[in-house]
Scaffold this motif. Structure first.
Motif, PDB file in Angstrom:
ATOM      1  N   ARG A 492       0.839  -1.195   0.000  1.00  0.00           N
ATOM      2  CA  ARG A 492       0.000   0.000   0.000  1.00  0.00           C
ATOM      3  C   ARG A 492       0.872   1.242   0.000  1.00  0.00           C
ATOM      4  NH1 ARG A 492      -4.837   1.280   4.358  1.00  0.00           N
ATOM      5  NH2 ARG A 492      -5.605   3.171   3.332  1.00  0.00           N
ATOM      6  N   GLU A 494       0.490   4.502   0.728  1.00  0.00           N
ATOM      7  CA  GLU A 494       0.534   5.414   1.865  1.00  0.00           C
ATOM      8  C   GLU A 494       1.349   4.840   3.013  1.00  0.00           C
ATOM      9  OE1 GLU A 494      -2.146   4.458   0.325  1.00  0.00           O
ATOM     10  OE2 GLU A 494      -2.918   6.284  -0.663  1.00  0.00           O
ATOM     11  N   VAL A 495       1.104   3.559   3.314  1.00  0.00           N
ATOM     12  CA  VAL A 495       1.800   2.914   4.434  1.00  0.00           C
ATOM     13  C   VAL A 495       3.297   2.820   4.148  1.00  0.00           C
ATOM     14  CG1 VAL A 495       2.012   0.793   5.787  1.00  0.00           C
ATOM     15  CG2 VAL A 495      -0.252   1.617   5.093  1.00  0.00           C
TER      16      VAL A 495
END
Length: 727
Positions: A492, A494-495
């Motif tokens: 992911r 953003e993570v």
């Protein structure tokens, strides 16, 4: 057709056979050929995975406009090095004479390799890991090495942005805090700080107030909390820009890419109005032609070309992977390369105008100080008044008058002249004093700006420009990490971005201790130079010699709609690899001949002193080079000996529309593949490598036939025949 072929056997068989590719095609519901692909990865069909890949391809971000993309590439390639490193090299290596080897090497190395990276990124639409895994799995370590180098460079590059942020906020003061030496109280007596008095106000502010630097790399001195806070702000800005993605970062590029040009033009106009600016410009364009014969000048020019365009970092590939397949990347490569060169020349004009002004100020200061010495010698009868020309007026002493007086005294007092301690105070000597790297921005420029009218305004503009240049390059550098990792491992965004920024900030604390500037120098000199050179050589070899230059040129012709110049064929095939090999050899020889060291600021002496790295620092230095290069042999060995799968052992045909798949790994070359694609093998277009499948937006894969006149089916099929090679 051979009698023992499977198709022939099935045609003569009396039983009804449905498992052949021909029968599958015959019994399938109408197929959307544009969405039908051959999966040559040899992996078991996974409905969920296939759907995820299709969705990922269709939802891949794209630039909102061509202008936005061009500005992003310019913002990435035009960085802090254009403002301080190029002018320094120009000054060091013969002024205008340095521009000739730089421009020659830009054309024969920079432009072709920049075009190559743009083309493979746009064609395959993946980050550096995916691109090189696709082209040559055994050289898949290129992508991982690029990521590591980007990480090392990002670590210290963001520290420089942190320094600029510190100076930016300090600029909102009048007078500027580095314009005068601080006064300290020694009991009841107020005196000027000794370290500052022995150096200069700007030098003292840089080394003591900003860095609070220690005397050597071995003296840590603990964290500098001001720089730690600025580094946190810098990583926060980079993280926010990366999380927003290319659409938002592209919008930021409108400002961050254009604002530096506005500032540079303003500085150039203001600089040309300064007294002595013309002296600096004339010094720049007065070529020292003997320098052009020095191999060291050519080596440094090649290195600057190499880093100026961001070759090997993966950022160029990452940005171009968000382009449309038919984008004219040849035009982009030419435009960005020469805008980069133009920016370097513009920044050099600004720097030399400012240095010309600064040199005149320092020369006048030298004249005043030495004139006071001469007056003292005249009053004490050490010198006779008869030595002073009658037209000389000490209250309005010019540099010309002082030089005349200096020559007379030197001639008369030839035997005892050194005892007088007089300086020549030549403007040429001041102009020849080379100021390298950070010193140019944080010492030379800041000193010049203290003499500007409305100096805080110019200081704010200058350091805001540095922040913009740094952030533009950092976005590209971080894209060289995040894009290939996200594409390859489907993490992911953003993570991963937040985690990467936090980890980089924690590791980057090594650069904000009191000895941190010495680690910045170490990483800048050694963490990227040699590994990146190896990376770019292998990129060149992978495309030109393993995949094949002729085939790559054909792919570019289909993608661009025109055939690139033969110039690129010869540079990719021969010129660039040879030049890069010479550059790498020269770098290794220099590393062996000249023991690595750094310039340390000695507080007691208020001066710089060259020191060699201690044993433990040498171990870190060598570890950086080895670690950045390690993925190259590691991945090669793992895939060469089949310790990990490269997905090239089998072929399979996957039809998305009908969700059916049939293994044809044992088919003969002229059987069903020819049955599907064409009646004769010669009609089959030369495919991309069969060892890696790719699903791009709308299935317009680089392996796909796109309305090719020489193919039976104009669109819809990836070719499954064995790729031709030039080797």
């Amino acid at each position: 057709m051979p009698k023992n072929s499977k198709v022939t056997q099935r045609e003569h068989s009396s039983e009804h056979v449905t498992e052949s590719v021909a029968d599958l095609l015959a019994h399938q519901e109408p197929v959307d050929y544009k969405r039908s692909v051959l999966n040559v990865a040899g992996e078991p069909w996974d409905k969920q995975k296939e759907g995820d890949e299709e969705l990922d391809a269709e939802n891949r971000p794209a630039w909102n406009s061509k202008l936005q993309y061009i500005l992003a590439q310019i913002g990435y390639s035009v960085g802090l090095g254009n403002v301080w490193r190029f002018p320094y090299l120009c000054q060091k290596n013969g002024g205008g004479a340095y521009l000739v080897p730089y421009l020659v090497l830009l054309i024969i190395i920079g432009l072709p390799l920049f075009f190559l990276e743009l083309a493979v990124g746009q064609r395959i639409r993946r980050g550096s890991i995916g691109v090189w895994n696709y082209i040559c799995p055994r050289l898949g370590g290129i992508g991982y090495a690029s990521c590591l180098v980007c990480f090392f460079v990002g670590l210290y590059y963001n520290v420089i942005i942190g320094w600029s942020i510190f100076y930016f906020f300090k600029s909102f003061q009048y007078p500027l805090p580095w314009s005068e030496c601080p006064i300290v109280k020694n009991g009841s007596v107020a005196v000027v700080e000794t370290e500052c008095e022995r150096s200069s106000a700007t030098t003292y502010f840089w080394y003591r107030e900003t860095l609070d630097i220690s005397n050597s790399i071995s003296e840590s001195g603990g964290l500098n909390w001001k720089m730690t806070l600025c580094l946190l702000v810098a990583w926060s800005l980079v993280g926010l820009a990366m999380i927003k993605g290319i659409q938002s970062s592209g919008k930021v590029m409108y400002f961050s890419s254009l604002f530096p040009y506005l500032v540079l033009v303003c500085f150039l106009v203001r600089g040309l109005l300064l007294r002595g600016a013309v002296d600096g410009i004339m010094h720049m364009f007065t070529p020292k032609l003997d320098k052009m014969l020095d191999p060291q000048v050519w080596r440094e020019a090649a290195t600057q070309v190499f880093f100026a365009l961001g070759l090997g970092f993966g950022g160029v590939i990452a940005f171009s992977s968000y382009n449309k397949q038919d984008n004219n990347c040849h035009f982009d490569a030419t435009l960005v390369s020469f805008i980069n060169f133009f920016t370097s020349v513009l920044a050099t004009l600004v720097v030399f105008a400012v240095l010309g002004f600064k040199a005149n100020i320092m020369n006048e200061k030298c004249v005043v100080e030495n004139a006071e010495k001469i007056l003292g010698y005249l009053n004490t009868n050490v010198l006779s008044h008869d030595l002073i020309p009658p037209h000389v007026n000490f209250s309005h002493l010019t540099a010309k008058d002082y030089n005349e007086m200096y020559r007379v005294i030197m001639t008369v007092k030839e035997g005892h002249f050194k005892e007088l301690g007089l300086d020549a105070c030549l403007l040429e000597d001041e102009l020849n004093k080379s100021v390298q790297g950070t010193g140019l921005a944080f010492i030379a420029f800041t000193e010049a700006m203290t003499h500007f009218p409305a100096s805080p305004f110019w200081s704010v503009m200058f350091f805001l420009m540095l922040i913009n240049l740094g952030l533009g390059s950092m976005i590209g550098t971080m894209s060289g990490i995040t894009t290939p990792i996200i594409d390859t491992f489907k993490v992911r965004k953003e993570v991963f971005t937040v985690g990467c920024c936090i980890f980089a900030f924690v590791v980057g604390l090594i650069f904000v201790q009191r000895s941190g500037n010495y680690f910045v120098t170490m990483f800048d000199d050694y963490s990227a130079t040699l590994p990146l050179t190896v990376v770019v050589i292998l990129e060149n070899i992978a495309v030109a010699w393993i995949y094949g230059t002729k085939k790559f040129m054909q792919e570019l012709t289909e993608m661009l709609g025109f055939r690139p110049y033969q110039f690129y064929y010869y540079t990719w095939k021969y010129v660039s690899p040879i030049c890069m090999a010479v550059l790498m050899t020269a770098s290794i020889i220099q590393l062996g001949v000249s023991p690595p060291g750094y310039s340390a600021w000695i507080r007691e002496e208020a001066a710089e002193k060259f020191l060699f790295y201690p044993t433990w620092a040498m171990a870190i230095l060598i570890s950086l080079i080895i670690l950045a290069s390690l993925p190259l042999p590691l991945v090669f060995i793992l895939r060469q000996f089949h310790l990990v799968s490269d997905g090239s052992n089998a072929l399979s045909v996957t039809y998305k529309k009908g969700r059916m798949m049939k293994d044809i790994s044992n088919l003969e070359d002229n059987d069903e593949t020819r049955f599907i694609l064409s009646k004769v093998p010669s009609e089959t277009p030369s495919p991309m490598p069969t060892h890696r499948s790719y699903l791009g937006p709308g299935s317009n894969s680089p392996m796909e036939m796109s309305s090719a006149p020489n193919g039976r089916y104009g669109s819809g099929y990836l070719l499954a025949s064995t790729p031709e090679s030039e080797l």
